[in-house]
Design a protein around this motif. Structure first.
Motif, PDB file in Angstrom:
ATOM      1  N   UNK A  20       0.931  -1.297  -0.172  1.00  0.00           N
ATOM      2  CA  UNK A  20       0.031   0.011  -0.002  1.00  0.00           C
ATOM      3  C   UNK A  20       0.831   1.383   0.000  1.00  0.00           C
ATOM      4  N   UNK A  21       1.933   1.227   0.841  1.00  0.00           N
ATOM      5  CA  UNK A  21       2.714   2.375   0.864  1.00  0.00           C
ATOM      6  C   UNK A  21       3.468   2.420  -0.432  1.00  0.00           C
ATOM      7  N   UNK A  22       3.952   1.398  -1.253  1.00  0.00           N
ATOM      8  CA  UNK A  22       4.553   1.601  -2.507  1.00  0.00           C
ATOM      9  C   UNK A  22       3.670   2.173  -3.562  1.00  0.00           C
ATOM     10  N   UNK A  23       2.315   1.743  -3.384  1.00  0.00           N
ATOM     11  CA  UNK A  23       1.332   2.104  -4.491  1.00  0.00           C
ATOM     12  C   UNK A  23       0.997   3.600  -4.100  1.00  0.00           C
ATOM     13  N   UNK A  24       0.812   4.115  -3.134  1.00  0.00           N
ATOM     14  CA  UNK A  24       0.671   5.352  -2.490  1.00  0.00           C
ATOM     15  C   UNK A  24       2.004   6.423  -3.118  1.00  0.00           C
ATOM     16  N   UNK A  25       3.209   5.900  -3.006  1.00  0.00           N
ATOM     17  CA  UNK A  25       4.388   6.498  -3.362  1.00  0.00           C
ATOM     18  C   UNK A  25       4.429   6.707  -4.857  1.00  0.00           C
ATOM     19  N   UNK A  26       4.153   5.589  -5.517  1.00  0.00           N
ATOM     20  CA  UNK A  26       3.958   5.462  -6.932  1.00  0.00           C
ATOM     21  C   UNK A  26       3.315   6.680  -7.433  1.00  0.00           C
ATOM     22  N   UNK A  28       2.248   9.189  -6.105  1.00  0.00           N
ATOM     23  CA  UNK A  28       2.485  10.793  -5.629  1.00  0.00           C
ATOM     24  C   UNK A  28       3.627  11.071  -6.699  1.00  0.00           C
ATOM     25  N   UNK A  29       4.642  10.303  -7.044  1.00  0.00           N
ATOM     26  CA  UNK A  29       5.311  10.508  -8.088  1.00  0.00           C
ATOM     27  C   UNK A  29       4.912  10.707  -9.512  1.00  0.00           C
ATOM     28  N   UNK A  30       4.074   9.918  -9.871  1.00  0.00           N
ATOM     29  CA  UNK A  30       3.320   9.906 -10.966  1.00  0.00           C
ATOM     30  C   UNK A  30       2.697  11.385 -11.040  1.00  0.00           C
ATOM     31  N   UNK A  31       1.966  11.712 -10.018  1.00  0.00           N
ATOM     32  CA  UNK A  31       1.309  13.026 -10.117  1.00  0.00           C
ATOM     33  C   UNK A  31       2.275  14.121 -10.176  1.00  0.00           C
ATOM     34  N   UNK A  32       3.490  13.878  -9.512  1.00  0.00           N
ATOM     35  CA  UNK A  32       4.207  15.092  -9.810  1.00  0.00           C
ATOM     36  C   UNK A  32       4.984  15.121 -11.055  1.00  0.00           C
ATOM     37  N   UNK A  33       5.246  14.111 -11.879  1.00  0.00           N
ATOM     38  CA  UNK A  33       5.745  14.082 -12.961  1.00  0.00           C
ATOM     39  C   UNK A  33       4.710  14.744 -14.042  1.00  0.00           C
ATOM     40  N   UNK A  34       3.433  14.338 -13.849  1.00  0.00           N
ATOM     41  CA  UNK A  34       2.363  15.101 -14.408  1.00  0.00           C
ATOM     42  C   UNK A  34       2.373  16.439 -14.458  1.00  0.00           C
ATOM     43  N   UNK A  35       2.691  16.844 -13.374  1.00  0.00           N
ATOM     44  CA  UNK A  35       2.774  18.552 -13.514  1.00  0.00           C
ATOM     45  C   UNK A  35       3.909  19.152 -13.861  1.00  0.00           C
ATOM     46  N   UNK A  36       4.920  18.309 -14.297  1.00  0.00           N
ATOM     47  CA  UNK A  36       6.204  18.675 -14.561  1.00  0.00           C
ATOM     48  C   UNK A  36       6.126  19.155 -16.384  1.00  0.00           C
ATOM     49  N   UNK A  37       5.190  18.443 -16.848  1.00  0.00           N
ATOM     50  CA  UNK A  37       5.070  18.291 -18.331  1.00  0.00           C
ATOM     51  C   UNK A  37       3.634  19.141 -18.594  1.00  0.00           C
ATOM     52  N   UNK A  38       3.900  20.183 -19.520  1.00  0.00           N
ATOM     53  CA  UNK A  38       2.883  21.148 -19.862  1.00  0.00           C
ATOM     54  C   UNK A  38       2.280  20.554 -21.096  1.00  0.00           C
ATOM     55  N   UNK A  39       0.934  20.615 -21.428  1.00  0.00           N
ATOM     56  CA  UNK A  39       0.392  20.046 -22.693  1.00  0.00           C
ATOM     57  C   UNK A  39       0.711  21.190 -23.600  1.00  0.00           C
ATOM     58  N   UNK A  40       0.957  20.556 -24.942  1.00  0.00           N
ATOM     59  CA  UNK A  40       1.000  21.596 -25.834  1.00  0.00           C
ATOM     60  C   UNK A  40       2.762  22.134 -26.027  1.00  0.00           C
TER      61      UNK A  40
END
Length: 71
Positions: A20-26, A28-40
């Protein structure tokens, strides 16, 4: 809480809790990565094409290695 304080607690968790901790951390990391890339947006990506200097350096490595082995 620091990582040093967290590690002993994490070691004492059950296997299911660790997953469960691993799923949570993964997530969290995916959400952070998504915010690094801007659409377009345009992003520069390095490519080995037309990297003649790099190709020459790589081609020279086996010869340098042979010379070092013979010394």
């Amino acid at each position: 809480m620091s990582v040093a304080e967290l590690l002993p607690t994490l070691r004492n968790l059950s296997r299911a809790e660790k997953l469960q901790i691993m799923q949570f951390l993964i997530q969290e990391l995916a959400d952070e990565e998504a915010s690094l890339l801007q659409s377009g947006a345009t992003y520069h990506v390095w490519s080995p094409y037309n990297s003649h200097d790099a190709a020459q350096k790589l081609a020279a490595l086996p010869e340098e290695d042979r010379q070092a082995s013979n010394s």
